[in-house]
Design a protein around this motif. Sequence first.
Motif, PDB file in Angstrom:
ATOM      1  N   HIS A   1      35.404  51.466  45.135  1.00  0.00           N
ATOM      2  CA  HIS A   1      36.499  50.597  45.540  1.00  0.00           C
ATOM      3  C   HIS A   1      35.961  49.202  45.869  1.00  0.00           C
ATOM      4  CE1 HIS A   1      39.748  49.155  48.285  1.00  0.00           C
ATOM      5  NE2 HIS A   1      40.521  49.744  47.369  1.00  0.00           N
ATOM      6  N   GLN A   2      34.887  49.160  46.660  1.00  0.00           N
ATOM      7  CA  GLN A   2      34.290  47.873  47.033  1.00  0.00           C
ATOM      8  C   GLN A   2      33.677  47.184  45.815  1.00  0.00           C
ATOM      9  OE1 GLN A   2      34.547  46.306  50.103  1.00  0.00           O
ATOM     10  NE2 GLN A   2      33.829  44.615  48.825  1.00  0.00           N
ATOM     11  N   HIS A   3      33.063  47.941  44.933  1.00  0.00           N
ATOM     12  CA  HIS A   3      32.487  47.392  43.696  1.00  0.00           C
ATOM     13  C   HIS A   3      33.570  46.680  42.883  1.00  0.00           C
ATOM     14  CE1 HIS A   3      30.192  47.263  39.919  1.00  0.00           C
ATOM     15  NE2 HIS A   3      31.246  47.802  39.342  1.00  0.00           N
ATOM     16  N   LEU A   4      34.739  47.297  42.760  1.00  0.00           N
ATOM     17  CA  LEU A   4      35.834  46.672  42.024  1.00  0.00           C
ATOM     18  C   LEU A   4      36.320  45.407  42.724  1.00  0.00           C
ATOM     19  CD1 LEU A   4      37.862  49.827  40.921  1.00  0.00           C
ATOM     20  CD2 LEU A   4      36.325  48.433  39.522  1.00  0.00           C
ATOM     21  N   ILE A   5      36.435  45.446  44.036  1.00  0.00           N
ATOM     22  CA  ILE A   5      36.835  44.262  44.796  1.00  0.00           C
ATOM     23  C   ILE A   5      35.823  43.137  44.577  1.00  0.00           C
ATOM     24  CG2 ILE A   5      37.091  43.324  47.136  1.00  0.00           C
ATOM     25  CD1 ILE A   5      38.306  46.092  47.905  1.00  0.00           C
ATOM     26  N   ASP A   6      34.534  43.481  44.626  1.00  0.00           N
ATOM     27  CA  ASP A   6      33.476  42.492  44.424  1.00  0.00           C
ATOM     28  C   ASP A   6      33.545  41.841  43.044  1.00  0.00           C
ATOM     29  OD1 ASP A   6      32.581  43.091  46.973  1.00  0.00           O
ATOM     30  OD2 ASP A   6      30.887  44.313  46.277  1.00  0.00           O
ATOM     31  N   HIS A   7      34.126  42.560  42.076  1.00  0.00           N
ATOM     32  CA  HIS A   7      34.266  42.042  40.708  1.00  0.00           C
ATOM     33  C   HIS A   7      35.668  41.486  40.450  1.00  0.00           C
ATOM     34  CE1 HIS A   7      30.481  44.173  40.102  1.00  0.00           C
ATOM     35  NE2 HIS A   7      30.318  43.350  39.082  1.00  0.00           N
ATOM     36  N   GLN A   8      36.398  41.166  41.535  1.00  0.00           N
ATOM     37  CA  GLN A   8      37.719  40.554  41.474  1.00  0.00           C
ATOM     38  C   GLN A   8      38.728  41.366  40.653  1.00  0.00           C
ATOM     39  OE1 GLN A   8      34.905  38.209  40.740  1.00  0.00           O
ATOM     40  NE2 GLN A   8      34.861  38.189  42.974  1.00  0.00           N
ATOM     41  N   VAL A   9      38.604  42.686  40.719  1.00  0.00           N
ATOM     42  CA  VAL A   9      39.542  43.576  40.044  1.00  0.00           C
ATOM     43  C   VAL A   9      40.736  43.794  40.959  1.00  0.00           C
ATOM     44  CG1 VAL A   9      39.864  45.928  39.127  1.00  0.00           C
ATOM     45  CG2 VAL A   9      37.703  44.709  38.751  1.00  0.00           C
ATOM     46  N   LYS A  10      41.933  43.814  40.394  1.00  0.00           N
ATOM     47  CA  LYS A  10      43.125  44.123  41.169  1.00  0.00           C
ATOM     48  C   LYS A  10      43.076  45.611  41.540  1.00  0.00           C
ATOM     49  CE  LYS A  10      48.146  44.315  40.982  1.00  0.00           C
ATOM     50  NZ  LYS A  10      49.342  44.180  40.142  1.00  0.00           N
ATOM     51  N   VAL A  11      42.987  45.887  42.846  1.00  0.00           N
ATOM     52  CA  VAL A  11      42.910  47.271  43.331  1.00  0.00           C
ATOM     53  C   VAL A  11      43.912  47.472  44.458  1.00  0.00           C
ATOM     54  CG1 VAL A  11      40.485  47.645  42.727  1.00  0.00           C
ATOM     55  CG2 VAL A  11      41.056  46.778  44.968  1.00  0.00           C
ATOM     56  N   ASP A  12      44.433  48.678  44.557  1.00  0.00           N
ATOM     57  CA  ASP A  12      45.282  49.064  45.677  1.00  0.00           C
ATOM     58  C   ASP A  12      44.391  49.673  46.758  1.00  0.00           C
ATOM     59  OD1 ASP A  12      47.441  48.276  44.142  1.00  0.00           O
ATOM     60  OD2 ASP A  12      47.993  50.313  43.543  1.00  0.00           O
ATOM     61  N   GLU A  13      44.934  49.839  47.930  1.00  0.00           N
ATOM     62  CA  GLU A  13      44.197  50.454  49.033  1.00  0.00           C
ATOM     63  C   GLU A  13      43.926  51.929  48.739  1.00  0.00           C
ATOM     64  OE1 GLU A  13      42.918  48.893  51.744  1.00  0.00           O
ATOM     65  OE2 GLU A  13      43.612  47.075  50.737  1.00  0.00           O
TER      66      GLU A  13
ATOM     67  N   PHE B   1      42.798  55.836  44.660  1.00  0.00           N
ATOM     68  CA  PHE B   1      43.367  54.498  44.603  1.00  0.00           C
ATOM     69  C   PHE B   1      43.631  54.127  43.158  1.00  0.00           C
ATOM     70  CE2 PHE B   1      38.791  53.638  44.497  1.00  0.00           C
ATOM     71  CZ  PHE B   1      38.663  52.677  43.493  1.00  0.00           C
ATOM     72  N   HIS B   2      44.471  53.116  42.992  1.00  0.00           N
ATOM     73  CA  HIS B   2      44.807  52.613  41.664  1.00  0.00           C
ATOM     74  C   HIS B   2      44.143  51.263  41.467  1.00  0.00           C
ATOM     75  CE1 HIS B   2      48.258  55.278  42.702  1.00  0.00           C
ATOM     76  NE2 HIS B   2      47.871  55.782  41.553  1.00  0.00           N
ATOM     77  N   PHE B   3      43.814  50.967  40.219  1.00  0.00           N
ATOM     78  CA  PHE B   3      43.259  49.672  39.873  1.00  0.00           C
ATOM     79  C   PHE B   3      43.713  49.313  38.461  1.00  0.00           C
ATOM     80  CE2 PHE B   3      40.177  52.783  38.504  1.00  0.00           C
ATOM     81  CZ  PHE B   3      39.567  52.271  37.369  1.00  0.00           C
ATOM     82  N   TYR B   4      43.505  48.055  38.095  1.00  0.00           N
ATOM     83  CA  TYR B   4      44.019  47.543  36.820  1.00  0.00           C
ATOM     84  C   TYR B   4      42.903  46.902  36.008  1.00  0.00           C
ATOM     85  CZ  TYR B   4      48.505  48.203  39.073  1.00  0.00           C
ATOM     86  OH  TYR B   4      49.582  48.762  39.723  1.00  0.00           O
ATOM     87  N   ASP B   5      42.885  47.195  34.720  1.00  0.00           N
ATOM     88  CA  ASP B   5      41.924  46.529  33.847  1.00  0.00           C
ATOM     89  C   ASP B   5      42.419  45.114  33.542  1.00  0.00           C
ATOM     90  OD1 ASP B   5      43.743  46.614  31.685  1.00  0.00           O
ATOM     91  OD2 ASP B   5      42.547  48.005  30.500  1.00  0.00           O
ATOM     92  N   PRO B   6      41.644  44.286  32.838  1.00  0.00           N
ATOM     93  CA  PRO B   6      42.066  42.901  32.579  1.00  0.00           C
ATOM     94  C   PRO B   6      43.351  42.772  31.761  1.00  0.00           C
ATOM     95  CG  PRO B   6      39.740  43.180  32.067  1.00  0.00           C
ATOM     96  CD  PRO B   6      40.294  44.544  32.348  1.00  0.00           C
ATOM     97  N   ASN B   7      43.786  43.857  31.128  1.00  0.00           N
ATOM     98  CA  ASN B   7      44.992  43.850  30.311  1.00  0.00           C
ATOM     99  C   ASN B   7      46.220  44.313  31.069  1.00  0.00           C
ATOM    100  OD1 ASN B   7      43.585  43.437  27.527  1.00  0.00           O
ATOM    101  ND2 ASN B   7      42.441  45.033  28.573  1.00  0.00           N
ATOM    102  N   GLY B   8      46.044  44.704  32.334  1.00  0.00           N
ATOM    103  CA  GLY B   8      47.146  45.194  33.145  1.00  0.00           C
ATOM    104  C   GLY B   8      47.385  46.683  33.051  1.00  0.00           C
ATOM    105  N   ASN B   9      46.477  47.430  32.413  1.00  0.00           N
ATOM    106  CA  ASN B   9      46.602  48.883  32.353  1.00  0.00           C
ATOM    107  C   ASN B   9      46.312  49.463  33.726  1.00  0.00           C
ATOM    108  OD1 ASN B   9      47.084  49.455  29.461  1.00  0.00           O
ATOM    109  ND2 ASN B   9      45.105  48.475  29.203  1.00  0.00           N
ATOM    110  N   LYS B  10      47.250  50.244  34.257  1.00  0.00           N
ATOM    111  CA  LYS B  10      47.091  50.867  35.577  1.00  0.00           C
ATOM    112  C   LYS B  10      46.274  52.139  35.429  1.00  0.00           C
ATOM    113  CE  LYS B  10      49.634  52.370  39.651  1.00  0.00           C
ATOM    114  NZ  LYS B  10      50.959  52.506  40.265  1.00  0.00           N
TER     115      LYS B  10
END
Length: 123
Positions: free
Chosen positions: A87-99, A109-118
């Motif tokens: 989760h922190q790794h994704l935040i550090d890479h400016q990835v859109k992540v949910d709590e 948790f959910h996160f999104y790739d650069p194309n908006g895929n959930k």
Amino acid sequence: MSKSFIDQVHYIRIPVKDLDLSAQWYRDVLRLQVLNNTEERVILKVNEGPFLLILVPTKDETFAHFTIDNEQEFSIGFTSPELVKFHQHLIDHQVKVDEIQEDNGHAFFHFYDPNGNKLQVHW
């Protein structure tokens, strides 16, 4: 009940707008191994298992998730034994992540790739 003719899920195809950018993101941020990279697709391997992700370029407005009552629902769920670190790794890479959430001892948790895929990850 008799055994299924299907042995396992081999791959999932993910629509992407920019194939090169997406391949780089899945390789560098998710740390997946690129097995094949052509103009038509990028094939990625998840660790040592047989499961593959295939990135497919499209100009269409389409995603690898769906909606229920106009709410986005993921189609692809990953596992990670290091959920908090990931989760922190994704935040550090400016990835859109949910709590990170918990449901009956199940953290995810959910996160999104650069194309908006959930996408989802759980442990």
